[in-house]
Scaffold this active site. Sequence first.
Site, short mmCIF file in Angstrom:
data_model
loop_
_atom_site.label_atom_id
_atom_site.label_comp_id
_atom_site.label_asym_id
_atom_site.label_seq_id
_atom_site.Cartn_x
_atom_site.Cartn_y
_atom_site.Cartn_z
N GLN A 2 -9.69 17.61 9.64
CA GLN A 2 -9.93 19.05 9.73
C GLN A 2 -8.92 19.66 10.70
O GLN A 2 -8.68 19.11 11.77
CB GLN A 2 -11.35 19.32 10.21
CG GLN A 2 -11.71 20.80 10.31
CD GLN A 2 -13.20 21.00 10.42
OE1 GLN A 2 -13.93 20.87 9.43
NE2 GLN A 2 -13.68 21.32 11.61
N THR A 3 -8.31 20.78 10.31
CA THR A 3 -7.45 21.53 11.22
C THR A 3 -8.08 22.89 11.47
O THR A 3 -8.80 23.43 10.62
CB THR A 3 -6.04 21.72 10.64
OG1 THR A 3 -6.12 22.44 9.40
CG2 THR A 3 -5.38 20.36 10.39
N ASP A 5 -6.23 22.54 16.64
CA ASP A 5 -6.99 21.28 16.48
C ASP A 5 -6.57 20.44 15.29
O ASP A 5 -6.42 20.95 14.18
CB ASP A 5 -8.48 21.58 16.26
CG ASP A 5 -9.12 22.32 17.41
OD1 ASP A 5 -8.63 22.21 18.53
OD2 ASP A 5 -10.12 23.02 17.17
N GLU A 58 -6.95 27.45 21.09
CA GLU A 58 -7.09 26.06 20.66
C GLU A 58 -6.32 25.84 19.35
O GLU A 58 -6.25 26.73 18.50
CB GLU A 58 -8.57 25.73 20.44
CG GLU A 58 -8.92 24.28 20.62
CD GLU A 58 -10.43 24.05 20.71
OE1 GLU A 58 -10.95 23.39 19.81
OE2 GLU A 58 -11.06 24.55 21.66
N TRP A 107 -23.22 17.14 13.48
CA TRP A 107 -22.53 17.95 12.48
C TRP A 107 -21.44 17.25 11.69
O TRP A 107 -21.10 17.67 10.59
CB TRP A 107 -21.91 19.18 13.16
CG TRP A 107 -20.80 18.82 14.11
CD1 TRP A 107 -20.94 18.45 15.41
CD2 TRP A 107 -19.39 18.76 13.83
NE1 TRP A 107 -19.71 18.17 15.96
CE2 TRP A 107 -18.74 18.35 15.02
CE3 TRP A 107 -18.63 19.00 12.69
CZ2 TRP A 107 -17.36 18.18 15.10
CZ3 TRP A 107 -17.24 18.83 12.76
CH2 TRP A 107 -16.63 18.45 13.96
N GLY A 127 -23.02 17.49 7.61
CA GLY A 127 -23.83 18.41 8.39
C GLY A 127 -24.84 17.73 9.30
O GLY A 127 -25.85 18.32 9.64
N GLU A 150 -8.89 17.41 13.93
CA GLU A 150 -10.14 16.67 14.11
C GLU A 150 -10.29 15.66 12.97
O GLU A 150 -10.12 16.01 11.80
CB GLU A 150 -11.35 17.61 14.12
CG GLU A 150 -11.43 18.47 15.36
CD GLU A 150 -12.65 19.37 15.35
OE1 GLU A 150 -13.37 19.40 16.37
OE2 GLU A 150 -12.87 20.05 14.33
#
Length: 330
Positions: free
Chosen positions: A124-125, A109, A107, A202, A206, A111
């Site tokens: 986010q990577t 990503d 994967e 999440w 969180g 995100e």
Amino acid sequence: MVNFHLNIFILCSIFVIVSGFSEKLQRLTFDEGYTQLFGHDNLMVLEDGNSVHISLDERTGAGFVSQDIYLHGFFSASIKLPADYTAGVVVAFYMSNGDMFEKNHDEIDFEFLGNIRAKNWRIQTNIYGNGSTNVGREERYGLRFDPTEDFHTYTILWTENHIIFYIDNVPIREIKRTQAMGGDFPSKPMSLYATIWDGSSWATNGGKYKVNYKYAPYVAKFSDFVLHGCSVDPIELSPKCDTVQNSASIPTGISPDQRRKMESLRKKHLQYSYCYDRTRYKVPLSECAIDPKEADRLRRFDPLTFGGVQHHHNKHRHQRQSRREDPSSI
């Protein structure tokens, strides 16, 4: 699903080179490159065929997937994210082969993590290789712009030996393959995906802030599709795809000017990197090249995660530690 060793017959895709950053590549219409994955009428292709909207509401999210699978290449789309209250919403633009390799998938990503009103989206990577999901290689960034106001270009360059993530043609992260990484570096053919879904458990602090469907539908808009890679027929046999890696039509690395821009962007906007997370990894993973200045900045940003003098009361420290189980809580 049968776990098989994939020998590859390479059907090198032919694209027309246009001009611009690292030889811009021909853009495809949605129907030329992609097909709907899920979401029924939550996916809408615009009349010109060059753009698609995917939305999240109480019923479902939505997503699409490339018609071909690829081994290495240059993959890009322009994306405009939902505005207003977006806590718990996750938009993803990523490569994966989980449908072919259920237990040892790869994967790569992007995100996009939504947020409460007046707080910015975060990006986010991450990468996984050979099912190494127990090892997180996340990095997270703030943005120098509001991604809900206009389209911005997000790009993945994947070759045999390195992966580079770009935003608006500026590299934000480079991952070089090392011998010690072994199978953790993505190495098997993958499809390209885009999805929007409910990550309430999440995605925002969180799971503290969840999707509020009062603000639905959440609409993510995609256009300017580039799929420049070696399309792969998994039935035929051939070992690797050198043609795309050596093509003059895609970048072969990061130029000195690009590296300066990347270092400046990371200095201003990097919020989390697994390489410096001392609560998860007592010793940095093999591919990590520790930058003392970057380490110091992150340590001041969050001393509990990245090491340093801790002045928190025990109760507060315990709460922070519990959140570190999922780095997306930062």
